[in-house]
Write an enzyme that holds these catalytic residues in place. Structure first.
Site: not given
Lengths: 97, 486
Positions: B80, B155, B179
Protein backbone atom coordinates in the site's frame (compact mmCIF):
# COMPACT_ATOMS: atom_id res chain seq x y z
CA UNK A 1 -25.50 22.86 16.34
CA UNK A 2 -25.55 25.34 13.48
CA UNK A 3 -22.24 25.55 11.65
CA UNK A 4 -21.95 29.01 10.16
CA UNK A 5 -19.21 30.56 8.05
CA UNK A 6 -17.77 31.95 11.26
CA UNK A 7 -17.12 28.48 12.71
CA UNK A 8 -15.74 27.25 9.39
CA UNK A 9 -13.38 30.24 9.14
CA UNK A 10 -12.21 29.68 12.71
CA UNK A 11 -11.46 25.96 12.23
CA UNK A 12 -9.83 26.60 8.83
CA UNK A 13 -7.54 29.20 10.38
CA UNK A 14 -6.59 26.86 13.25
CA UNK A 15 -5.91 24.10 10.71
CA UNK A 16 -3.92 26.44 8.42
CA UNK A 17 -6.16 25.51 5.54
CA UNK A 18 -7.12 27.93 2.79
CA UNK A 19 -10.65 27.18 1.58
CA UNK A 20 -12.53 28.74 -1.32
CA UNK A 21 -15.94 30.33 -0.73
CA UNK A 22 -17.49 27.32 -2.40
CA UNK A 23 -15.63 24.89 -0.14
CA UNK A 24 -16.65 26.84 2.94
CA UNK A 25 -20.28 26.60 2.01
CA UNK A 26 -20.01 22.90 1.27
CA UNK A 27 -18.12 22.10 4.46
CA UNK A 28 -20.43 24.10 6.71
CA UNK A 29 -23.41 22.07 5.48
CA UNK A 30 -21.55 18.75 5.63
CA UNK A 31 -19.99 19.36 9.04
CA UNK A 32 -23.39 20.31 10.36
CA UNK A 33 -24.96 17.06 9.18
CA UNK A 34 -22.03 14.95 10.44
CA UNK A 35 -22.08 16.68 13.85
CA UNK A 36 -25.81 16.21 14.02
CA UNK A 37 -25.25 12.50 13.57
CA UNK A 38 -22.53 12.58 16.23
CA UNK A 39 -24.92 14.25 18.70
CA UNK A 40 -26.33 10.76 19.04
CA UNK A 41 -23.59 10.20 21.63
CA UNK A 42 -25.50 12.48 24.00
CA UNK A 43 -28.14 9.78 24.38
CA UNK A 44 -25.62 8.04 26.65
CA UNK A 45 -24.94 8.98 30.24
CA UNK A 46 -21.16 8.80 30.51
CA UNK A 47 -20.71 10.36 33.94
CA UNK A 48 -18.22 8.22 35.81
CA UNK A 49 -16.88 6.59 32.63
CA UNK A 50 -13.14 6.91 32.15
CA UNK A 51 -12.01 8.12 28.72
CA UNK A 52 -9.97 5.78 26.49
CA UNK A 53 -7.23 7.66 24.69
CA UNK A 54 -5.38 4.50 23.82
CA UNK A 55 -6.20 0.79 24.05
CA UNK A 56 -2.81 -0.35 25.31
CA UNK A 57 -1.95 -0.23 28.95
CA UNK A 58 1.24 1.78 28.55
CA UNK A 59 2.12 5.18 29.94
CA UNK A 60 5.64 6.25 29.12
CA UNK A 61 8.16 4.21 27.21
CA UNK A 62 11.65 5.29 28.17
CA UNK A 63 14.98 4.66 26.56
CA UNK A 64 18.49 5.77 27.41
CA UNK A 65 19.32 9.22 26.14
CA UNK A 66 22.15 8.28 23.82
CA UNK A 67 22.97 10.47 20.88
CA UNK A 68 23.31 8.74 17.56
CA UNK A 69 24.44 10.01 14.22
CA UNK A 70 22.45 9.40 11.07
CA UNK A 71 24.36 8.37 7.99
CA UNK A 72 25.14 11.07 5.45
CA UNK A 73 23.09 9.11 2.96
CA UNK A 74 19.99 9.28 5.19
CA UNK A 75 20.49 13.01 5.81
CA UNK A 76 20.76 13.57 2.06
CA UNK A 77 17.70 11.41 1.32
CA UNK A 78 15.65 13.35 3.85
CA UNK A 79 16.80 16.77 2.66
CA UNK A 80 16.30 15.79 -0.97
CA UNK A 81 12.54 15.92 -0.30
CA UNK A 82 12.67 19.60 0.75
CA UNK A 83 10.76 21.98 -1.53
CA UNK A 84 13.66 24.42 -1.09
CA UNK A 85 16.95 23.96 0.68
CA UNK A 86 20.22 25.71 1.22
CA UNK A 87 22.99 23.25 1.97
CA UNK A 88 21.83 21.17 4.91
CA UNK A 89 19.07 23.62 5.86
CA UNK A 90 15.43 24.00 4.91
CA UNK A 91 14.75 27.30 3.25
CA UNK A 92 11.63 29.16 4.39
CA UNK A 93 10.15 32.65 4.24
CA UNK A 94 11.58 35.24 6.57
CA UNK A 95 9.52 35.36 9.76
CA UNK A 96 11.43 37.97 11.80
CA UNK A 97 11.53 41.50 10.48
CA UNK B 1 1.66 -27.61 -13.03
CA UNK B 2 -0.56 -24.64 -12.29
CA UNK B 3 0.24 -21.28 -13.76
CA UNK B 4 2.69 -19.42 -11.54
CA UNK B 5 0.15 -16.69 -10.76
CA UNK B 6 -2.30 -19.28 -9.39
CA UNK B 7 0.14 -20.49 -6.74
CA UNK B 8 -0.08 -19.45 -3.11
CA UNK B 9 2.82 -17.61 -1.47
CA UNK B 10 3.70 -20.72 0.49
CA UNK B 11 3.78 -22.83 -2.67
CA UNK B 12 5.92 -20.25 -4.48
CA UNK B 13 8.58 -20.06 -1.77
CA UNK B 14 8.64 -23.87 -1.42
CA UNK B 15 9.08 -24.34 -5.16
CA UNK B 16 11.81 -21.73 -5.35
CA UNK B 17 13.61 -23.30 -2.40
CA UNK B 18 13.33 -26.72 -4.04
CA UNK B 19 14.74 -25.36 -7.30
CA UNK B 20 11.54 -26.06 -9.24
CA UNK B 21 11.09 -22.38 -10.03
CA UNK B 22 13.47 -19.44 -10.08
CA UNK B 23 12.67 -16.15 -8.34
CA UNK B 24 13.13 -14.41 -11.69
CA UNK B 25 10.55 -16.62 -13.43
CA UNK B 26 8.08 -15.90 -10.66
CA UNK B 27 8.66 -12.15 -10.64
CA UNK B 28 8.44 -12.00 -14.44
CA UNK B 29 5.12 -13.86 -14.38
CA UNK B 30 3.58 -11.44 -11.88
CA UNK B 31 5.02 -8.33 -13.54
CA UNK B 32 3.56 -9.55 -16.85
CA UNK B 33 0.20 -10.05 -15.15
CA UNK B 34 0.36 -6.54 -13.67
CA UNK B 35 1.32 -4.97 -17.01
CA UNK B 36 -1.47 -6.89 -18.66
CA UNK B 37 -4.24 -5.84 -16.25
CA UNK B 38 -3.16 -2.49 -14.82
CA UNK B 39 -4.87 -0.40 -17.54
CA UNK B 40 -8.13 -2.15 -16.75
CA UNK B 41 -7.91 -2.17 -12.94
CA UNK B 42 -5.77 0.83 -11.87
CA UNK B 43 -4.50 -0.99 -8.77
CA UNK B 44 -0.98 0.46 -8.67
CA UNK B 45 0.40 3.98 -8.18
CA UNK B 46 3.79 2.69 -9.22
CA UNK B 47 4.98 -0.65 -10.61
CA UNK B 48 8.49 -1.48 -9.41
CA UNK B 49 9.38 -3.56 -12.45
CA UNK B 50 13.10 -2.74 -12.59
CA UNK B 51 13.66 -3.06 -8.84
CA UNK B 52 11.70 -6.31 -8.62
CA UNK B 53 13.53 -8.00 -11.50
CA UNK B 54 16.92 -7.03 -10.15
CA UNK B 55 15.98 -8.15 -6.65
CA UNK B 56 14.72 -11.51 -8.00
CA UNK B 57 18.05 -11.96 -9.83
CA UNK B 58 19.91 -11.33 -6.57
CA UNK B 59 17.80 -13.92 -4.78
CA UNK B 60 18.50 -16.51 -7.47
CA UNK B 61 22.23 -15.79 -7.19
CA UNK B 62 22.03 -16.18 -3.44
CA UNK B 63 20.24 -19.54 -3.79
CA UNK B 64 22.85 -20.69 -6.31
CA UNK B 65 25.52 -19.81 -3.76
CA UNK B 66 23.81 -22.13 -1.27
CA UNK B 67 21.64 -19.73 0.77
CA UNK B 68 17.94 -20.56 0.33
CA UNK B 69 16.81 -19.06 3.64
CA UNK B 70 13.78 -16.81 4.07
CA UNK B 71 10.15 -17.76 4.49
CA UNK B 72 9.04 -15.63 1.54
CA UNK B 73 11.89 -16.60 -0.73
CA UNK B 74 11.19 -14.92 -4.07
CA UNK B 75 7.55 -14.18 -3.25
CA UNK B 76 6.15 -11.01 -4.86
CA UNK B 77 4.44 -8.62 -2.44
CA UNK B 78 2.41 -5.51 -3.32
CA UNK B 79 2.58 -2.65 -0.81
CA UNK B 80 0.00 0.00 0.00
CA UNK B 81 1.33 3.40 -0.96
CA UNK B 82 1.32 4.74 2.60
CA UNK B 83 4.19 2.42 3.60
CA UNK B 84 7.76 3.47 3.01
CA UNK B 85 10.08 1.52 0.72
CA UNK B 86 13.43 3.27 0.61
CA UNK B 87 14.12 5.05 -2.66
CA UNK B 88 10.56 4.58 -3.93
CA UNK B 89 7.85 7.24 -3.97
CA UNK B 90 5.37 7.14 -1.08
CA UNK B 91 2.46 9.30 -2.18
CA UNK B 92 -0.47 8.24 0.05
CA UNK B 93 -2.41 8.92 -3.19
CA UNK B 94 -2.18 12.62 -2.30
CA UNK B 95 -1.07 15.58 -4.38
CA UNK B 96 0.73 16.88 -1.33
CA UNK B 97 3.13 13.89 -1.38
CA UNK B 98 3.14 13.31 -5.14
CA UNK B 99 6.91 13.73 -5.36
CA UNK B 100 7.95 12.37 -1.98
CA UNK B 101 10.62 9.66 -2.05
CA UNK B 102 10.91 7.48 1.07
CA UNK B 103 14.28 8.05 2.74
CA UNK B 104 14.14 4.80 4.72
CA UNK B 105 12.26 1.52 4.96
CA UNK B 106 9.22 0.84 7.15
CA UNK B 107 9.94 -1.86 9.73
CA UNK B 108 7.54 -4.27 7.97
CA UNK B 109 9.50 -3.76 4.73
CA UNK B 110 12.82 -4.46 6.49
CA UNK B 111 11.36 -7.63 7.98
CA UNK B 112 9.97 -8.92 4.68
CA UNK B 113 13.15 -8.08 2.82
CA UNK B 114 15.05 -10.33 5.23
CA UNK B 115 12.61 -13.13 4.40
CA UNK B 116 13.34 -12.85 0.69
CA UNK B 117 10.20 -10.98 -0.43
CA UNK B 118 10.20 -9.15 -3.78
CA UNK B 119 8.25 -5.88 -3.76
CA UNK B 120 6.43 -5.40 -7.06
CA UNK B 121 4.72 -2.06 -6.61
CA UNK B 122 2.89 0.51 -4.51
CA UNK B 123 -0.87 0.20 -4.49
CA UNK B 124 -3.55 2.87 -4.75
CA UNK B 125 -5.59 3.99 -1.72
CA UNK B 126 -8.03 6.65 -0.65
CA UNK B 127 -5.94 9.76 0.04
CA UNK B 128 -4.13 9.26 3.37
CA UNK B 129 -6.24 6.09 3.85
CA UNK B 130 -9.40 8.17 4.37
CA UNK B 131 -12.23 6.45 2.56
CA UNK B 132 -13.96 3.21 1.70
CA UNK B 133 -13.71 3.01 -2.10
CA UNK B 134 -10.37 4.48 -3.40
CA UNK B 135 -12.49 7.22 -4.99
CA UNK B 136 -10.69 9.69 -2.73
CA UNK B 137 -7.34 8.96 -4.38
CA UNK B 138 -5.91 12.07 -6.05
CA UNK B 139 -4.73 9.91 -8.94
CA UNK B 140 -7.30 7.26 -9.89
CA UNK B 141 -10.09 4.99 -8.74
CA UNK B 142 -9.17 1.31 -8.55
CA UNK B 143 -11.67 -1.08 -10.11
CA UNK B 144 -13.18 -4.15 -8.50
CA UNK B 145 -11.84 -7.17 -10.43
CA UNK B 146 -15.23 -8.92 -10.15
CA UNK B 147 -17.03 -6.03 -11.86
CA UNK B 148 -15.01 -3.08 -13.06
CA UNK B 149 -18.02 -0.74 -12.78
CA UNK B 150 -17.75 -1.20 -9.02
CA UNK B 151 -15.30 -0.06 -6.36
CA UNK B 152 -12.83 -2.42 -4.69
CA UNK B 153 -13.58 -0.94 -1.26
CA UNK B 154 -11.04 1.07 0.67
CA UNK B 155 -8.92 2.47 1.76
CA UNK B 156 -6.54 -0.41 0.85
CA UNK B 157 -8.47 -0.98 -2.40
CA UNK B 158 -5.36 -1.27 -4.58
CA UNK B 159 -3.88 -4.01 -2.40
CA UNK B 160 -7.16 -5.96 -2.28
CA UNK B 161 -7.59 -5.65 -6.05
CA UNK B 162 -3.98 -6.71 -6.74
CA UNK B 163 -4.37 -9.91 -4.70
CA UNK B 164 -7.85 -10.73 -6.08
CA UNK B 165 -6.60 -10.26 -9.65
CA UNK B 166 -3.47 -12.36 -8.96
CA UNK B 167 -1.14 -9.45 -9.69
CA UNK B 168 0.61 -10.51 -6.47
CA UNK B 169 0.00 -13.42 -4.10
CA UNK B 170 0.39 -11.15 -1.08
CA UNK B 171 -0.09 -7.49 -0.25
CA UNK B 172 0.23 -5.20 2.73
CA UNK B 173 -2.49 -2.78 3.76
CA UNK B 174 -3.37 -0.65 6.76
CA UNK B 175 -6.62 -0.64 8.71
CA UNK B 176 -7.84 2.31 10.78
CA UNK B 177 -11.59 1.67 10.66
CA UNK B 178 -11.90 -1.26 8.26
CA UNK B 179 -9.44 -0.35 5.50
CA UNK B 180 -8.13 -3.93 5.19
CA UNK B 181 -11.25 -5.97 5.99
CA UNK B 182 -13.82 -4.02 3.94
CA UNK B 183 -11.84 -4.12 0.64
CA UNK B 184 -10.93 -7.77 1.32
CA UNK B 185 -14.65 -8.47 1.63
CA UNK B 186 -15.56 -6.54 -1.53
CA UNK B 187 -12.78 -8.18 -3.57
CA UNK B 188 -13.23 -11.73 -2.25
CA UNK B 189 -9.85 -12.16 -0.54
CA UNK B 190 -8.59 -12.67 3.02
CA UNK B 191 -7.70 -9.52 4.99
CA UNK B 192 -6.45 -9.43 8.57
CA UNK B 193 -6.43 -6.41 10.91
CA UNK B 194 -4.09 -7.46 13.74
CA UNK B 195 -4.46 -6.52 17.39
CA UNK B 196 -3.34 -2.94 17.99
CA UNK B 197 0.37 -3.10 18.80
CA UNK B 198 1.08 -6.44 17.08
CA UNK B 199 2.80 -4.86 14.10
CA UNK B 200 5.21 -1.93 14.19
CA UNK B 201 3.79 1.22 12.61
CA UNK B 202 7.27 2.66 11.98
CA UNK B 203 7.31 3.80 8.36
CA UNK B 204 3.53 3.78 7.99
CA UNK B 205 2.33 7.31 7.22
CA UNK B 206 0.20 8.18 10.24
CA UNK B 207 -3.55 8.73 9.92
CA UNK B 208 -5.07 8.04 13.37
CA UNK B 209 -2.30 6.76 15.61
CA UNK B 210 -4.44 5.06 18.27
CA UNK B 211 -6.28 3.04 15.58
CA UNK B 212 -3.86 2.38 12.68
CA UNK B 213 -2.52 -1.15 12.19
CA UNK B 214 -0.68 -2.75 9.26
CA UNK B 215 -1.92 -6.14 8.09
CA UNK B 216 -1.81 -8.75 5.33
CA UNK B 217 -3.92 -9.48 2.25
CA UNK B 218 -3.78 -12.97 0.72
CA UNK B 219 -6.01 -15.41 -1.15
CA UNK B 220 -5.79 -18.07 1.56
CA UNK B 221 -5.92 -18.05 5.34
CA UNK B 222 -2.63 -19.93 5.47
CA UNK B 223 -0.82 -17.24 3.46
CA UNK B 224 -2.37 -14.54 5.67
CA UNK B 225 -1.11 -16.31 8.78
CA UNK B 226 2.36 -16.56 7.29
CA UNK B 227 2.57 -12.89 6.29
CA UNK B 228 1.15 -11.78 9.64
CA UNK B 229 3.68 -13.84 11.54
CA UNK B 230 6.54 -12.33 9.54
CA UNK B 231 5.54 -8.68 10.03
CA UNK B 232 4.57 -8.85 13.70
CA UNK B 233 6.72 -8.30 16.76
CA UNK B 234 8.05 -5.59 19.03
CA UNK B 235 10.02 -2.73 17.50
CA UNK B 236 11.91 -0.15 19.55
CA UNK B 237 11.07 2.40 16.83
CA UNK B 238 7.36 2.11 17.66
CA UNK B 239 6.73 2.60 21.37
CA UNK B 240 3.18 1.31 20.97
CA UNK B 241 4.30 -2.04 19.58
CA UNK B 242 3.64 -4.81 22.09
CA UNK B 243 6.32 -6.90 23.73
CA UNK B 244 5.01 -10.33 22.92
CA UNK B 245 6.89 -13.47 21.98
CA UNK B 246 6.92 -14.43 18.29
CA UNK B 247 4.12 -16.87 17.52
CA UNK B 248 3.60 -19.68 15.03
CA UNK B 249 0.07 -19.91 13.67
CA UNK B 250 0.06 -22.36 10.82
CA UNK B 251 0.32 -25.57 12.87
CA UNK B 252 -2.21 -24.45 15.47
CA UNK B 253 -4.79 -23.21 13.05
CA UNK B 254 -5.15 -26.64 11.45
CA UNK B 255 -6.59 -28.04 14.67
CA UNK B 256 -10.37 -28.46 14.70
CA UNK B 257 -12.89 -26.05 16.22
CA UNK B 258 -14.94 -28.52 18.23
CA UNK B 259 -16.40 -26.74 21.22
CA UNK B 260 -15.27 -23.29 20.01
CA UNK B 261 -17.73 -20.72 21.34
CA UNK B 262 -18.84 -18.38 18.55
CA UNK B 263 -20.71 -15.21 19.47
CA UNK B 264 -23.34 -13.74 17.21
CA UNK B 265 -23.93 -10.09 18.14
CA UNK B 266 -27.60 -9.30 17.60
CA UNK B 267 -26.75 -5.64 16.87
CA UNK B 268 -24.99 -6.68 13.65
CA UNK B 269 -27.97 -8.42 12.11
CA UNK B 270 -30.15 -5.42 11.46
CA UNK B 271 -32.20 -3.69 8.78
CA UNK B 272 -29.94 -2.15 6.19
CA UNK B 273 -27.87 -5.29 5.75
CA UNK B 274 -28.45 -6.76 2.29
CA UNK B 275 -30.44 -9.97 2.37
CA UNK B 276 -27.83 -11.85 0.34
CA UNK B 277 -25.12 -10.79 2.81
CA UNK B 278 -27.24 -11.80 5.77
CA UNK B 279 -28.08 -15.18 4.20
CA UNK B 280 -24.43 -15.96 3.40
CA UNK B 281 -23.31 -15.13 6.93
CA UNK B 282 -26.10 -17.26 8.40
CA UNK B 283 -25.06 -20.13 6.10
CA UNK B 284 -21.45 -19.72 7.24
CA UNK B 285 -22.58 -20.04 10.86
CA UNK B 286 -24.27 -23.33 9.97
CA UNK B 287 -20.96 -24.53 8.54
CA UNK B 288 -19.12 -23.57 11.73
CA UNK B 289 -21.80 -25.29 13.78
CA UNK B 290 -21.40 -28.38 11.62
CA UNK B 291 -17.69 -28.35 12.45
CA UNK B 292 -18.48 -28.48 16.16
CA UNK B 293 -18.58 -24.79 17.11
CA UNK B 294 -21.21 -23.68 19.60
CA UNK B 295 -23.11 -20.60 18.39
CA UNK B 296 -24.39 -18.23 21.03
CA UNK B 297 -26.29 -14.97 20.60
CA UNK B 298 -24.54 -12.11 22.38
CA UNK B 299 -25.03 -8.37 22.74
CA UNK B 300 -22.62 -5.52 22.02
CA UNK B 301 -25.04 -2.83 23.16
CA UNK B 302 -23.01 0.23 22.15
CA UNK B 303 -22.48 -0.86 18.53
CA UNK B 304 -24.81 1.82 17.18
CA UNK B 305 -22.52 4.53 18.59
CA UNK B 306 -19.28 3.26 17.05
CA UNK B 307 -19.47 5.27 13.82
CA UNK B 308 -20.12 8.50 15.71
CA UNK B 309 -17.19 7.83 18.07
CA UNK B 310 -14.92 6.96 15.17
CA UNK B 311 -15.76 10.11 13.22
CA UNK B 312 -14.64 12.23 16.15
CA UNK B 313 -11.56 10.28 17.21
CA UNK B 314 -10.08 9.45 13.80
CA UNK B 315 -10.42 12.99 12.35
CA UNK B 316 -9.12 14.51 15.61
CA UNK B 317 -6.00 12.38 15.52
CA UNK B 318 -5.70 12.98 11.77
CA UNK B 319 -5.91 16.76 12.17
CA UNK B 320 -2.91 16.58 14.51
CA UNK B 321 -0.95 14.05 12.42
CA UNK B 322 -1.49 15.93 9.17
CA UNK B 323 -0.27 19.21 10.66
CA UNK B 324 3.19 18.11 9.48
CA UNK B 325 2.31 18.83 5.85
CA UNK B 326 3.24 22.47 5.85
CA UNK B 327 5.31 22.75 2.70
CA UNK B 328 8.55 23.23 4.64
CA UNK B 329 10.36 19.90 5.03
CA UNK B 330 8.72 17.87 2.27
CA UNK B 331 5.70 17.75 0.04
CA UNK B 332 3.92 20.32 -2.07
CA UNK B 333 4.69 24.00 -1.44
CA UNK B 334 2.54 26.75 -2.90
CA UNK B 335 4.38 29.95 -3.71
CA UNK B 336 2.98 32.96 -1.88
CA UNK B 337 3.61 36.07 0.22
CA UNK B 338 4.33 35.27 3.86
CA UNK B 339 4.86 32.04 5.78
CA UNK B 340 1.31 31.82 7.14
CA UNK B 341 -0.13 32.18 3.63
CA UNK B 342 2.32 29.60 2.41
CA UNK B 343 1.08 27.10 4.99
CA UNK B 344 -2.56 27.80 4.19
CA UNK B 345 -2.17 27.68 0.43
CA UNK B 346 0.10 24.62 0.40
CA UNK B 347 -2.41 22.69 2.49
CA UNK B 348 -5.47 24.12 0.76
CA UNK B 349 -4.13 23.18 -2.68
CA UNK B 350 -2.31 19.98 -1.69
CA UNK B 351 -5.05 18.10 0.18
CA UNK B 352 -8.14 16.65 -1.49
CA UNK B 353 -11.77 17.21 -0.41
CA UNK B 354 -12.15 14.26 2.01
CA UNK B 355 -8.87 14.97 3.79
CA UNK B 356 -9.82 18.63 4.20
CA UNK B 357 -13.24 17.63 5.48
CA UNK B 358 -11.69 15.41 8.14
CA UNK B 359 -9.07 17.96 9.13
CA UNK B 360 -11.89 20.51 9.56
CA UNK B 361 -13.99 18.06 11.56
CA UNK B 362 -11.07 17.07 13.79
CA UNK B 363 -9.89 20.62 14.31
CA UNK B 364 -13.40 21.68 15.25
CA UNK B 365 -13.85 18.74 17.66
CA UNK B 366 -10.58 19.59 19.41
CA UNK B 367 -11.06 23.36 19.53
CA UNK B 368 -11.56 25.28 22.74
CA UNK B 369 -15.16 25.09 23.92
CA UNK B 370 -15.98 21.91 21.96
CA UNK B 371 -13.28 19.54 23.21
CA UNK B 372 -15.31 18.09 26.09
CA UNK B 373 -18.55 17.90 24.14
CA UNK B 374 -17.04 16.02 21.21
CA UNK B 375 -13.57 14.57 21.75
CA UNK B 376 -13.97 13.95 25.49
CA UNK B 377 -17.41 12.43 25.00
CA UNK B 378 -16.20 10.18 22.18
CA UNK B 379 -13.30 8.90 24.31
CA UNK B 380 -15.75 7.92 27.03
CA UNK B 381 -18.06 6.10 24.66
CA UNK B 382 -14.97 4.39 23.26
CA UNK B 383 -14.48 2.93 26.75
CA UNK B 384 -18.05 1.59 26.68
CA UNK B 385 -17.46 -0.03 23.29
CA UNK B 386 -14.25 -1.62 24.53
CA UNK B 387 -16.08 -2.92 27.62
CA UNK B 388 -18.80 -4.43 25.40
CA UNK B 389 -16.12 -6.66 23.83
CA UNK B 390 -14.51 -7.47 27.20
CA UNK B 391 -17.87 -8.63 28.49
CA UNK B 392 -18.64 -10.62 25.34
CA UNK B 393 -15.28 -12.38 25.35
CA UNK B 394 -15.97 -13.71 28.82
CA UNK B 395 -18.66 -15.83 27.18
CA UNK B 396 -17.31 -16.58 23.71
CA UNK B 397 -13.96 -17.22 21.98
CA UNK B 398 -14.64 -15.41 18.71
CA UNK B 399 -17.38 -13.15 17.32
CA UNK B 400 -18.77 -13.55 13.81
CA UNK B 401 -20.46 -10.77 11.81
CA UNK B 402 -20.83 -9.59 8.20
CA UNK B 403 -17.76 -7.54 7.19
CA UNK B 404 -19.73 -5.01 5.18
CA UNK B 405 -23.49 -4.44 5.01
CA UNK B 406 -23.44 -4.84 1.22
CA UNK B 407 -21.31 -6.23 -1.58
CA UNK B 408 -19.27 -3.86 -3.78
CA UNK B 409 -21.15 -0.69 -4.72
CA UNK B 410 -20.86 1.23 -7.99
CA UNK B 411 -18.28 3.98 -8.39
CA UNK B 412 -20.01 7.31 -7.75
CA UNK B 413 -22.89 5.72 -5.86
CA UNK B 414 -21.93 7.08 -2.45
CA UNK B 415 -19.25 9.64 -3.21
CA UNK B 416 -21.53 12.68 -3.00
CA UNK B 417 -22.73 11.90 0.51
CA UNK B 418 -19.90 11.58 3.05
CA UNK B 419 -22.14 10.33 5.85
CA UNK B 420 -23.51 7.51 3.73
CA UNK B 421 -19.96 6.51 2.79
CA UNK B 422 -18.99 6.56 6.47
CA UNK B 423 -21.82 4.16 7.28
CA UNK B 424 -20.38 1.52 4.94
CA UNK B 425 -17.84 0.83 7.72
CA UNK B 426 -20.34 0.23 10.53
CA UNK B 427 -19.27 -3.38 11.14
CA UNK B 428 -15.52 -2.85 11.02
CA UNK B 429 -15.04 0.30 13.10
CA UNK B 430 -15.66 -1.08 16.61
CA UNK B 431 -12.76 -3.50 16.24
CA UNK B 432 -10.28 -0.63 15.84
CA UNK B 433 -11.81 1.37 18.68
CA UNK B 434 -11.39 -1.67 20.97
CA UNK B 435 -7.96 -2.57 19.54
CA UNK B 436 -8.92 -6.21 18.92
CA UNK B 437 -8.01 -8.33 15.87
CA UNK B 438 -10.42 -9.06 13.01
CA UNK B 439 -10.26 -10.98 9.76
CA UNK B 440 -12.49 -10.94 6.68
CA UNK B 441 -12.73 -14.11 4.62
CA UNK B 442 -14.84 -14.91 1.54
CA UNK B 443 -18.17 -16.55 2.45
CA UNK B 444 -20.16 -16.54 -0.77
CA UNK B 445 -21.36 -14.49 -3.72
CA UNK B 446 -24.39 -12.41 -4.57
CA UNK B 447 -26.58 -13.37 -7.53
CA UNK B 448 -24.49 -10.84 -9.54
CA UNK B 449 -21.34 -12.80 -8.71
CA UNK B 450 -19.97 -10.22 -6.25
CA UNK B 451 -18.01 -11.54 -3.26
CA UNK B 452 -19.42 -11.44 0.28
CA UNK B 453 -17.17 -11.32 3.36
CA UNK B 454 -17.41 -12.90 6.79
CA UNK B 455 -15.78 -11.03 9.66
CA UNK B 456 -14.32 -12.95 12.61
CA UNK B 457 -13.27 -10.88 15.63
CA UNK B 458 -11.04 -12.12 18.45
CA UNK B 459 -9.71 -11.20 21.86
CA UNK B 460 -6.65 -8.94 22.08
CA UNK B 461 -3.73 -11.00 20.69
CA UNK B 462 -6.23 -13.75 19.87
CA UNK B 463 -5.12 -13.99 16.20
CA UNK B 464 -4.51 -17.74 16.59
CA UNK B 465 -8.17 -18.32 17.37
CA UNK B 466 -9.58 -16.23 14.52
CA UNK B 467 -7.12 -17.79 12.06
CA UNK B 468 -8.10 -21.29 13.22
CA UNK B 469 -11.79 -20.46 12.79
CA UNK B 470 -11.13 -18.94 9.37
CA UNK B 471 -8.96 -21.86 8.24
CA UNK B 472 -11.50 -24.48 9.26
CA UNK B 473 -14.26 -22.58 7.49
CA UNK B 474 -12.20 -22.03 4.34
CA UNK B 475 -11.22 -25.70 4.07
CA UNK B 476 -14.88 -26.67 4.13
CA UNK B 477 -16.20 -24.06 1.72
CA UNK B 478 -13.64 -23.26 -0.96
CA UNK B 479 -15.14 -19.86 -1.83
CA UNK B 480 -11.58 -18.57 -1.97
CA UNK B 481 -10.82 -20.86 -4.92
CA UNK B 482 -13.08 -18.83 -7.26
CA UNK B 483 -11.35 -16.22 -9.42
CA UNK B 484 -12.70 -13.17 -11.22
CA UNK B 485 -12.97 -13.39 -14.98
CA UNK B 486 -10.33 -11.01 -16.29
Amino acid sequence: MKITNKEVDYAARLARLELSAEEKEKYSAQLESILKYIDKLNELDTSGVKPTSHVMDIVNVWRKDISARSSEELVENILANAPERSGNFYKVKKIIE
Amino acid sequence: MNNIIDLSALEISNKIRAGELSALEVTKAFIARINNLEKKLDAFNCVMEKEALSRAGEIDARIKAGDASGELLGVPVAVKDNLMIKGVKTTCSSKILENYTAPYNATVIEKLEKEGAVFVGKTNLDEFAMGSSTENSAFKTTKNPWDIQRVPGGSSGGSACAVAAKMAPLALGSDTGGSIRQPASLCGVVGLKPTYGSVSRFGLVAFASSLDQIGPFARTVEDSALLFKLISGHDSKDSTSAKIEPREFIGDMKKDIKGLRVGLPKEYFIDGVDKEVNDSVRAALKVLEGLGAVIEEISLPHTQYATAVYYIIAPSEASANLARYDGVKYGFRAQSGNLLEQYEKSRGQGFGPEVKRRIMLGTYALSAGYYDAYYGKAQKVRTLIKQDFENAFRKVDVIVTPTSPSAAFKAGEKSSNPLEMYLSDIFTISCNLAGIPGISIPCGFTANKLPIGLQILGKPFGEAEILRTAYNYERNCQWHAASPNL
